[in-house]
Enzyme design. Structure first.
Site, short mmCIF file in Angstrom:
data_model
loop_
_atom_site.label_atom_id
_atom_site.label_comp_id
_atom_site.label_asym_id
_atom_site.label_seq_id
_atom_site.Cartn_x
_atom_site.Cartn_y
_atom_site.Cartn_z
N LYS A 270 0.86 -1.20 0.00
CA LYS A 270 0.00 0.00 0.00
C LYS A 270 0.88 1.24 0.00
O LYS A 270 1.65 1.47 0.94
CB LYS A 270 -0.91 -0.01 1.22
CG LYS A 270 -1.79 1.24 1.28
CD LYS A 270 -2.87 1.14 2.32
CE LYS A 270 -3.73 2.40 2.31
NZ LYS A 270 -4.81 2.33 3.27
N LYS B 61 -2.01 -1.56 -3.93
CA LYS B 61 -2.90 -0.39 -3.90
C LYS B 61 -2.09 0.89 -3.94
O LYS B 61 -1.17 1.00 -3.14
CB LYS B 61 -3.71 -0.48 -2.62
CG LYS B 61 -4.64 0.66 -2.40
CD LYS B 61 -5.34 0.49 -1.09
CE LYS B 61 -6.17 1.75 -0.88
NZ LYS B 61 -6.40 2.04 0.48
N1 LIG Z 1 -6.91 2.84 5.60
C1 LIG Z 1 -7.84 3.53 4.93
C2 LIG Z 1 -8.09 3.25 3.51
N2 LIG Z 1 -8.67 2.11 3.05
C3 LIG Z 1 -8.86 2.26 1.69
C4 LIG Z 1 -8.35 3.50 1.31
C5 LIG Z 1 -8.36 4.14 -0.04
C6 LIG Z 1 -9.30 3.62 -1.04
C7 LIG Z 1 -9.51 4.49 -2.21
O1 LIG Z 1 -8.86 5.54 -2.40
O2 LIG Z 1 -10.39 4.13 -3.00
C8 LIG Z 1 -7.85 4.12 2.43
C9 LIG Z 1 -7.29 5.51 2.39
C10 LIG Z 1 -6.02 5.84 3.00
O3 LIG Z 1 -5.16 4.99 3.29
O4 LIG Z 1 -5.84 7.05 3.25
#
Ligand SMILES: NCc1[nH]cc(CCC(=O)O)c1CC(=O)O
Length: 342
Positions: free
Chosen positions: A210, A264
């Site tokens: 991530k 991600k």
């Molecule tokens: N932990 C939170 C989380 N879970 C999914 C997303 C993002 C998903 C998206 O942008 O569609 C995020 C945002 C972040 O880490 O700030």
């Protein structure tokens, strides 16, 4: 001796004109025969946003066509997804600012919004999977995924909260937990807690690779976290420059007990998807995140790209990179497109 691609070549092509690769691209039926990759609704996970109230369906301004649903309307939406054979939904709460605290207690309130939504969905529509994020950011007055003290995001203290949140989610009936916090050691803690509490069948899809990304902006609007977040997430999410480190995080999370991993955002990180799939080989999912949705939807709304074709091509790319599936806000739209086609 040659490069890697040459080494993998199963045969030598004849020189032109004996070889004319365009022969296999002449007709739709031939292209379908030759196609190397299949995309179907079985590959899709649909993320949806839940909000309090009844009969609420409000559009997210930075994600035109994506809505926050109150639980009653979420049931209808999830029912539609189930009827389209979408295997799983992922629920994200839009949390009232009044419930956000530095200790993030609402995250493990057994009656919080996502837990109530999960119970309602599992009772009414048992044949669709439900995945819940394990992360504190929707409940944190600091907007971070970890507990913050004196400007520091505390790793080990956060793990206690994540453990409680994971158990609350499992208790509510979540089939899959998605730890998306990027704290060190969280998968081991969650897996152990699940084992010790007779939740052996709850799966973990770890948000392993991530990245600290600009593409999460619209999501933070959708869950109401944009206003709360102070600073950025670079002390826990990955540097977009790093590939080796991403692979290492995937391997670590699997070693700690994850069943599946995630990359991600998606499209800017297709190289990571491919590396995970060729070098590690565990079930790997890509999250086509909110900013990717916004780019495609925004361009299509302006008439600059063809919406259906761009959606299909963007999703197919993840399958080509070897992913098992994709979390995508386009899931229901894509599934409806397939239905129209049949
Ligand atoms: N932990 C939170 C989380 N879970 C999914 C997303 C993002 C998903 C998206 O942008 O569609 C995020 C945002 C972040 O880490 O700030």
């Amino acid at each position: 001796m040659g490069n890697k691609i040459e080494n993998l070549m199963p045969f030598e092509t004849a020189p032109f004109p004996m070889s004319r690769p365009r022969r296999l691209r002449q007709s739709d039926w031939m292209r379908r025969l030759i196609s190397e990759t299949q995309l179907s609704v079985n590959d899709l996970i649909w993320p949806l946003f839940i909000t309090e109230g009844t009969n609420v369906k409000e559009e997210i301004p930075s994600m035109p066509g994506v809505y926050r649903y109150s639980i009653d309307l979420a049931l209808e939406a999830v029912n539609e997804a189930a009827n389209l054979d979408i295997p799983m939904v992922a629920l994200f709460p839009h949390t009232d600012a009044a419930l956000k605290t530095p200790s993030c207690d609402e995250a493990f309130n057994p009656d919080n919004l996502v837990s109530r939504a999960t119970r309602a969905i599992k009772a009414a529509i048992p044949d669709i999977g439900v995945m819940l994020d394990v992360a504190l950011d929707p409940y944190n007055s600091d907007g971070h995924d970890g507990i913050v003290r004196d400007g520091q995001i505390l790793n080990d203290e956060t793990l206690f909260a994540l453990e409680k949140q994971a158990l609350a989610h499992a208790e509510a009936g979540a089939d899959v937990l998605g730890p998306s916090d990027m704290m060190d050691g969280r998968i081991a803690v969650i897996r152990q807690a699940l084992e010790q509490n007779e939740f052996q069948n709850v799966s973990i899809m770890a948000y392993s690779a991530k990245f600290a990304s600009a593409f999460y902006g619209p999501f933070r609007d959708a869950v109401g976290a944009s206003g709360a977040l102070k600073g950025d997430k670079k002390t826990y999410q990955l540097d977009p420059a790093n590939s080796r480190e991403a692979i290492q995080m995937v391997a670590r999370d699997l070693a700690e007990g994850a069943d599946m991993v995630m990359v991600k955002p998606g499209m800017p990180y297709l190289d990571i998807c491919q590396r995970v799939n060729t070098e590690i080989g565990a079930p790997c999912f890509a999250y086509q995140v909110s900013g990717e949705y916004a780019m495609i939807a925004g361009a299509a709304d302006n008439g600059w790209i063809d919406r259906n074709k761009a959606i299909t091509e963007s999703l197919l790319a993840f399958k080509r990179a070897g992913c098992s599936g994709i979390l995508t806000y386009f899931a229901v739209e894509f599934a409806n497109m397939q239905e129209d086609f049949l």
